[in-house]
Design an enzyme around this catalytic site. Structure first.
Site, PDB file in Angstrom:
ATOM      1  N   GLN A 104     -12.462   7.964  63.822  1.00  9.98           N
ATOM      2  CA  GLN A 104     -12.845   7.851  65.232  1.00  9.98           C
ATOM      3  C   GLN A 104     -14.048   8.726  65.547  1.00  9.98           C
ATOM      4  OE1 GLN A 104      -8.568   8.900  66.159  1.00  9.98           O
ATOM      5  NE2 GLN A 104      -8.991   7.598  67.918  1.00  9.98           N
ATOM      6  N   HIS A 122     -15.974   4.257  65.966  1.00 13.39           N
ATOM      7  CA  HIS A 122     -16.616   4.607  67.234  1.00 13.39           C
ATOM      8  C   HIS A 122     -18.119   4.837  67.058  1.00 13.39           C
ATOM      9  CE1 HIS A 122     -12.555   6.034  69.125  1.00 13.39           C
ATOM     10  NE2 HIS A 122     -12.703   4.722  69.126  1.00 13.39           N
TER      11      HIS A 122
END
Length: 253
Positions: A104, A122
């Site tokens: 992430q 991300h």
């Protein structure tokens, strides 16, 4: 279960698994000097409303304020170095004990550590792109523009506003996320490291694996479903894991 028994169990499960993936969040990078976002009392999002500060609508509404708020912390990410946990995951991949890392984080530390298979769900801070013509530039181009007094930084080709190649709040998920959902198929063991497991859709990924282990300082919503939970720093756990496996841990670069 005592901590040393947890490490022995972790090592055994990794050796027995034929398809292991890691899922990492902000907590793996705190030992590299990068602040966590959601830790109670210290998390960034307790001080700043992310929808107001780090969303697509915030960038479109007031791009100068967007960069004034966010660019300094992104520069910290750029200057950080991998820690023991990043280096250990890269080594586990080299030893064929780990297929790859789903992260992430946008700090790029898994890539810096030498991991070959990294799905940055991300995005990352290596490049930026123009919001109009989509021309691509190195992230340093954006920071140099900002330091020279150009805020918001603009495209050399069309003067459109530049944006980092990260998934902002309100953005659609990127291609790495969809690739990650495919690579998880048949995953026997997932190492969930340094994530609060509160941000969806990524927080749902561990439950796709046959088993998952959580390594996080604080409790998560999925602790009761995990095969093993180790509430310790990622650096300590992975240093001890590598010793238990009898594998060398490269020096912090």
């Amino acid at each position: 279960m005592p901590y040393q028994e947890q490490i022995k169990t972790l090592a055994r499960m990794i050796k027995e698994s034929t398809k292991t993936l890691a899922l990492t969040g902000a907590g793996i990078s705190t030992e590299s000097g990068i602040p966590d976002f959601r830790t109670p009392g210290t998390g960034l999002w307790e001080k700043i409303d992310p929808i107001k500060a780090a969303s697509l609508s915030a960038l479109r509404r007031d791009p100068a304020a967007f960069y004034q708020t966010n660019l300094e912390r992104w520069t910290v990410f750029q200057n950080a170095s991998p820690n023991q946990a990043h280096l250990a995951l890269a080594q586990l991949e080299k030893q064929h004990l780990l297929l790859g890392v789903i992260t992430q984080n946008v700090d790029g530390l898994h890539v810096k550590a030498g991991s070959a298979k990294v799905w940055e769900v991300h995005g990352h801070l290596r490049t930026v792109r123009c919001m109009d013509c989509r021309a691509s530039y190195p992230f340093t181009h954006l920071t140099e523009k900002f330091k020279s007094g150009e805020n918001p930084p603009r495209c050399l080709q069309c003067s459109g506003i530049l944006r980092p190649d990260i998934v902002l709040f309100e953005d659609q998920m990127n291609e790495d996320f969809f690739q990650a959902t495919q690579v998880i198929s048949g995953c026997q063991l997932m190492l969930v490291v340094g994530t609060s497991l509160t941000v969806y859709p990524v927080a749902g990924l561990p439950e796709v694996a046959k088993q998952f282990i959580i390594i996080n300082r604080t409790p998560t919503p999925l602790d009761s479903s995990a095969a093993l939970v180790i509430n310790e720093s990622a650096g300590r756990v992975f240093t001890d894991l590598m010793a238990e496996l009898g594998l060398p841990l490269p020096a912090d670069n």
